[in-house]
Structures are given as structure tokens and as C-alpha cells.
Design a protein around this motif. Structure first.
Motif, mmCIF file in Angstrom:
data_model
loop_
_atom_site.group_PDB
_atom_site.id
_atom_site.type_symbol
_atom_site.label_atom_id
_atom_site.label_comp_id
_atom_site.label_asym_id
_atom_site.label_seq_id
_atom_site.Cartn_x
_atom_site.Cartn_y
_atom_site.Cartn_z
ATOM 1 N N LEU A 55 0.802 -1.223 0.000
ATOM 2 C CA LEU A 55 0.000 0.000 0.000
ATOM 3 C C LEU A 55 0.834 1.273 0.000
ATOM 4 O O LEU A 55 0.367 2.310 -0.451
ATOM 5 C CB LEU A 55 -0.953 0.012 1.203
ATOM 6 N N GLY A 57 1.538 3.374 2.267
ATOM 7 C CA GLY A 57 1.019 4.500 3.037
ATOM 8 C C GLY A 57 -0.116 5.250 2.361
ATOM 9 O O GLY A 57 -0.508 6.317 2.812
ATOM 10 N N ARG A 58 -0.660 4.711 1.271
ATOM 11 C CA ARG A 58 -1.744 5.384 0.537
ATOM 12 C C ARG A 58 -3.088 4.696 0.780
ATOM 13 O O ARG A 58 -3.145 3.538 1.142
ATOM 14 C CB ARG A 58 -1.424 5.390 -0.952
ATOM 15 N N LYS A 59 -4.171 5.437 0.510
ATOM 16 C CA LYS A 59 -5.517 4.892 0.645
ATOM 17 C C LYS A 59 -5.802 3.897 -0.471
ATOM 18 O O LYS A 59 -5.327 4.054 -1.598
ATOM 19 C CB LYS A 59 -6.558 6.010 0.579
ATOM 20 N N HIS A 60 -6.604 2.892 -0.141
ATOM 21 C CA HIS A 60 -7.039 1.877 -1.098
ATOM 22 C C HIS A 60 -8.409 1.374 -0.684
ATOM 23 O O HIS A 60 -8.806 1.518 0.471
ATOM 24 C CB HIS A 60 -6.075 0.692 -1.116
ATOM 25 N N CYS A 76 -7.372 3.384 5.022
ATOM 26 C CA CYS A 76 -6.872 4.752 5.112
ATOM 27 C C CYS A 76 -5.405 4.779 5.536
ATOM 28 O O CYS A 76 -4.812 3.739 5.807
ATOM 29 C CB CYS A 76 -7.717 5.535 6.108
ATOM 30 N N ASP A 77 -4.868 5.963 5.614
ATOM 31 C CA ASP A 77 -3.473 6.177 5.980
ATOM 32 C C ASP A 77 -3.110 5.467 7.285
ATOM 33 O O ASP A 77 -3.914 5.415 8.210
ATOM 34 C CB ASP A 77 -3.185 7.669 6.141
ATOM 35 N N TYR A 84 -2.951 0.416 9.740
ATOM 36 C CA TYR A 84 -3.888 1.068 8.831
ATOM 37 C C TYR A 84 -5.275 1.087 9.451
ATOM 38 O O TYR A 84 -5.687 0.151 10.117
ATOM 39 C CB TYR A 84 -3.954 0.330 7.495
#
Length: 105
Positions: A55, A57-60, A76-77, A84
Motif C-alpha cells: 500500500l 502509506g496510501r488509501k485503497h 486509510c493512511d 492502517y
């Protein structure tokens, strides 16, 4: 530890993001919001190095599967400890009590 009256789940889960699946530990809770008429569930995914690498550190968006159910949610972050946050609306990936806590029969 969750109390008997709490809506939630604490334990192992599988997080599916795209084509990848991660075995994780989660702590989840939820609450019905009468203002919008939806059940909102949320929680933390224990720090997981493979998940962090995937990830970055990014939103998915992903699907969280527990022995009690599955649901799509937004990942989320991460917090400073690498955990997370995951949030979702409507049917959660855990079972709900037949009667919400605090309501008389």
C-alpha cells in the motif's frame, strides 16, 4: 478485549486488495447512525510489513474477510505505529447482535 454488549470483532482476518490477499489481525467496532440511517464500522489493522509494502502509506479500497463475514471498506493512511485504519458503511465483516445494546426487550 470486546465486551459482550459491544458490536465488533477482534481477531484474524484476510484483507484483499486488488489481486493480493494479506493475513492480518484486526480490531473492529461499529455503530448505527440514525442521522443517515446507515451502520458505520471501523477499526485498525495490526502493523503488517507485506501490507505496508503493497500500500505504501496510501488509501485503497479492499475487502475484509473474517470468520463472521466480509465487507468492502476503505483502507486509510497508517498511524505512527504502522496500523492502517479501515472504514465501511452498511453490512460489517462481523456479526451483529439481534438487538442493539441498551434496548429493552
Amino acid at each position: 478485549m470486546l465486551d459482550d454488549g459491544d458490536d465488533g470483532y477482534l481477531g484474524p482476518a484476510t484483507l484483499v486488495v486488488g489481486d493480493a490477499a494479506f493475513e492480518v489481525e484486526v480490531e473492529l467496532r461499529g455503530v448505527f447512525q440514525p442521522i443517515d440511517g446507515h451502520y458505520h464500522w471501523y477499526g485498525r489493522i495490526t502493523a503488517n510489513e507485506a501490507l505496508e509494502q503493497a500500500l505504501g502509506g496510501r488509501k485503497h479500497v479492499g475487502e475484509l474477510r473474517t470468520p463472521e463475514g466480509s465487507a468492502r471498506g476503505e483502507i486509510c493512511d497508517p498511524d505512527p505505529w504502522g496500523r492502517y485504519r479501515i472504514v465501511g458503511t452498511s453490512t460489517p465483516p462481523f456479526s451483529l447482535p439481534a438487538r442493539p445494546a441498551g434496548l429493552e426487550p
